[in-house]
Design an enzyme around this catalytic site. Structure first.
Site, PDB file in Angstrom:
ATOM      1  N   TYR A 144       0.809  -1.210   0.000  1.00  0.00           N
ATOM      2  CA  TYR A 144       0.000   0.000   0.000  1.00  0.00           C
ATOM      3  C   TYR A 144       0.846   1.266   0.000  1.00  0.00           C
ATOM      4  CZ  TYR A 144      -4.560  -2.160   0.784  1.00  0.00           C
ATOM      5  OH  TYR A 144      -5.730  -2.858   0.640  1.00  0.00           O
ATOM      6  N   LYS A 194       3.347 -15.767   2.235  1.00  0.00           N
ATOM      7  CA  LYS A 194       3.571 -16.434   0.953  1.00  0.00           C
ATOM      8  C   LYS A 194       5.087 -16.674   0.908  1.00  0.00           C
ATOM      9  CE  LYS A 194       2.114 -17.818  -3.111  1.00  0.00           C
ATOM     10  NZ  LYS A 194       1.217 -18.967  -3.303  1.00  0.00           N
ATOM     11  N   ASP A 226      -2.881 -18.385  -0.053  1.00  0.00           N
ATOM     12  CA  ASP A 226      -3.839 -19.051  -0.956  1.00  0.00           C
ATOM     13  C   ASP A 226      -4.530 -20.209  -0.241  1.00  0.00           C
ATOM     14  OD1 ASP A 226      -1.338 -20.261  -0.879  1.00  0.00           O
ATOM     15  OD2 ASP A 226      -1.270 -20.755  -3.020  1.00  0.00           O
ATOM     16  N   ASP A 250      -6.274  -7.452   3.897  1.00  0.00           N
ATOM     17  CA  ASP A 250      -7.391  -6.782   3.220  1.00  0.00           C
ATOM     18  C   ASP A 250      -8.300  -7.832   2.587  1.00  0.00           C
ATOM     19  OD1 ASP A 250      -8.899  -4.673   1.982  1.00  0.00           O
ATOM     20  OD2 ASP A 250      -7.860  -5.140   0.109  1.00  0.00           O
ATOM     21  N   ASP A 254     -12.097  -9.532   4.115  1.00  0.00           N
ATOM     22  CA  ASP A 254     -13.362  -9.454   3.364  1.00  0.00           C
ATOM     23  C   ASP A 254     -13.974 -10.847   3.208  1.00  0.00           C
ATOM     24  OD1 ASP A 254     -13.560  -6.739   2.986  1.00  0.00           O
ATOM     25  OD2 ASP A 254     -13.762  -6.858   0.808  1.00  0.00           O
TER      26      ASP A 254
END
Ligand code: IPM
Ligand code: MG
Length: 364
Positions: A144, A194, A226, A250, A254
């Site tokens: 970000y 990751k 993942d 983020d 959600d």
């Protein structure tokens, strides 16, 4: 009598409607717990673009600086979607607020209430009895904010660059927040990375393991992002606290909010570096957005905004008893069968935003 200054930023869409109910609940808390709240409203988001020419006016920043906490509604809507991305309300208001106040720790509870499992899009056999996961998302680092960040023409092509950067110290401080949260819950922490691909993630995992040695009672596990996305829908009850860097958090938060089925009921806290006598300075807001399709109709669920008040009392103002009272009042009205449209089911009573706020305030 203890007194607190609160910056109230209702924003756009359903923001002002649900904020009015949060204010009603704050008044009930004031009376019951002998507290005093000095509320100052300021513009943010699309409304600020319209009136002041930008999503985060200086005056609003000043009001926030002079407050003990920020109570935020939500920003954005179709009216401002054609603006360049970095002038849009979401980006131009939220991201600078996070950076300005060093709000590095984002707590996003994902609670599927036992009585509301019907609202979850996931099979009943998976969500039966409800579940309670807390996502701890790093909020001021990673892709970000990393530099360089640009998009330009180069050698007859166009190249866009975002940079993922984490300092060890940034990982350490968010890891402490997550371990402490897990200590107060079911003592299971799942760290997301990751590490099979990203250098950032290798450092992330190594640092989280190191910090974990200070919290021997917390079980630490690691999942690639993942795989975590799959496990969350397959077995949400297998999670307690999830720790993730900015972008992974983020996305996963959600997903988590969606599977609870109660997006309109989920609050969030973004906590700063600055420790005060009562907690941490922070911004408290619903997890959901401005819901432009139902704005102004008086039917939005105000519970996420009201539970954000509870998080503010707990984490910023050091008033856990008042926070507990709000949480309990929300559970009571749900138990009593009161529902806004988003969580309504056969056999329960459908009510509007204001009635819901009144019922919760009365239950305090
Ligand atoms: C969130 C939002 C923001 C983010 C956007 C609006 C900038 O999606 O708070 O999760 O990506 O952090
Ligand atoms: Mg998001």
């Amino acid at each position: 009598m203890k007194s607190f200054k609160i910056a109230v930023l209702p924003g756009d869409g359903i923001g002002p409607e649900v904020m009015a109910e949060a204010r009603r609940v704050l008044s009930a808390v004031e009376a019951k717990f002998s507290l005093q709240f000095e509320l100052t409203e300021a513009r943010v988001g699309g409304i600020a673009i319209d009136v002041d020419g930008k999503a985060l006016p200086e005056e609003t920043v000043r009001v926030c600086r002079e407050s003990d906490a920020i109570l935020f509604g939500s920003v954005g809507g179709p009216k401002w979607e054609s603006l360049p991305p970095n002038e849009q309300p979401e980006r131009a208001a939220l991201l600078p607020l996070r950076k300005l106040f060093g709000l590095f720790a984002n707590l996003r509870p994902g609670i599927c209430f036992p009585k509301l499992t019907h609202a979850s899009p996931v099979k009943e056999s998976i969500v039966a009895g409800g579940f309670d996961v807390l996502c701890v998302r790093e909020l001021t680092g990673g892709l970000y904010f990393g530099q360089p960040k640009y998009c330009r023409e180069e050698d007859g092509d166009v190249i866009a660059v975002d940079t993922m950067v984490y300092k060890k110290s940034e990982i350490e401080r968010i890891a402490h927040v997550a371990f402490k949260a897990a200590q107060g819950r079911r003592k299971l922490l799942t760290s997301i990375d990751k590490a099979n691909v990203l250098e950032n993630s290798v450092l992330w995992r190594k640092t989280v393991i190191e910090i974990g040695k200070q919290y021997p009672e917390v079980t630490l596990q690691h999942l690639y992002v993942d795989n975590a996305a799959m496990q969350l829908v397959k077995n949400p009850k297998g999670f307690d606290v999830i720790l993730a860097e900015n972008l992974f958090g983020d996305i996963l938060s959600d997903e988590m909010a969606m599977i609870t089925g109660s997006l309109g009921m989920l609050p969030s806290a973004s906590l700063g570096l600055q420790e005060t006598a009562t907690g941490r300075f922070g911004l408290f807001e619903p997890s959901g957005g401005t819901a432009p399709d139902i704005a102004g109709k008086g039917i939005a669920n105000p519970i996420a905004q009201i539970l954000s008040v509870a998080m503010m009392l707990r984490y910023a103002l050091g008033e856990p008893a008042a926070a507990d009272a709000i949480d309990a009042a929300v559970l009571k009205v749900i138990d009593d069968g009161l529902r806004t449209g988003d969580i309504w089911s056969e056999g329960t009573r459908r009510i509007g935003t204001k009635e819901m706020g009144e019922a919760i305030a009365a239950a305090i």
